[in-house]
Write a protein that holds these residues in place. Sequence first.
Motif, PDB file in Angstrom:
ATOM      1  N   ARG A 248       2.303   2.251  -3.527  1.00 56.41           N
ATOM      2  CA  ARG A 248       1.348   2.732  -4.539  1.00 56.41           C
ATOM      3  C   ARG A 248       1.024   4.173  -4.362  1.00 56.41           C
ATOM      4  O   ARG A 248       1.093   4.851  -3.503  1.00 56.41           O
ATOM      5  CB  ARG A 248       0.062   1.921  -4.481  1.00 56.41           C
ATOM      6  CG  ARG A 248       0.285   0.551  -5.025  1.00 56.41           C
ATOM      7  CD  ARG A 248      -0.996  -0.205  -5.071  1.00 56.41           C
ATOM      8  NE  ARG A 248      -0.731  -1.511  -5.666  1.00 56.41           N
ATOM      9  CZ  ARG A 248      -1.658  -2.329  -6.023  1.00 56.41           C
ATOM     10  NH1 ARG A 248      -2.912  -2.025  -5.872  1.00 56.41           N
ATOM     11  NH2 ARG A 248      -1.359  -3.473  -6.548  1.00 56.41           N
TER      12      ARG A 248
ATOM     13  N   ARG B  54       0.821  -1.192   0.000  1.00 55.65           N
ATOM     14  CA  ARG B  54       0.000   0.000   0.000  1.00 55.65           C
ATOM     15  C   ARG B  54       0.867   1.259   0.000  1.00 55.65           C
ATOM     16  O   ARG B  54       0.535   2.262  -0.629  1.00 55.65           O
ATOM     17  CB  ARG B  54      -0.907   0.013   1.219  1.00 55.65           C
ATOM     18  CG  ARG B  54      -1.844   1.196   1.251  1.00 55.65           C
ATOM     19  CD  ARG B  54      -2.746   1.146   2.438  1.00 55.65           C
ATOM     20  NE  ARG B  54      -3.810   0.177   2.179  1.00 55.65           N
ATOM     21  CZ  ARG B  54      -4.793  -0.071   2.997  1.00 55.65           C
ATOM     22  NH1 ARG B  54      -4.851   0.557   4.140  1.00 55.65           N
ATOM     23  NH2 ARG B  54      -5.725  -0.932   2.684  1.00 55.65           N
ATOM     24  N   ARG B  55       1.980   1.211   0.690  1.00 57.85           N
ATOM     25  CA  ARG B  55       2.883   2.359   0.781  1.00 57.85           C
ATOM     26  C   ARG B  55       3.549   2.680  -0.565  1.00 57.85           C
ATOM     27  O   ARG B  55       3.817   3.831  -0.894  1.00 57.85           O
ATOM     28  CB  ARG B  55       3.944   2.073   1.824  1.00 57.85           C
ATOM     29  CG  ARG B  55       4.757   3.226   2.232  1.00 57.85           C
ATOM     30  CD  ARG B  55       5.579   2.837   3.422  1.00 57.85           C
ATOM     31  NE  ARG B  55       6.728   3.694   3.563  1.00 57.85           N
ATOM     32  CZ  ARG B  55       7.718   3.491   4.361  1.00 57.85           C
ATOM     33  NH1 ARG B  55       7.719   2.414   5.111  1.00 57.85           N
ATOM     34  NH2 ARG B  55       8.722   4.307   4.434  1.00 57.85           N
TER      35      ARG B  55
END
Length: 55
Positions: A55, A52-53
Amino acid sequence: MSDSAIGAAGDIAGAVADPRRGLTRLRAAATGRTVTIVAAGLVIGYLAARLRRRR
């Protein structure tokens, strides 16, 4: 998630509030299966956070 993993998470939270009693309960409750489930959850959470980080 199994009841044993939920119980282990509760014991970890208890260890933060009262370290001596919480760690004693955690050691008594920790079985190989519970430790494996909790460790797998931590690894999956870490990998999901990394993905997630990026993206």
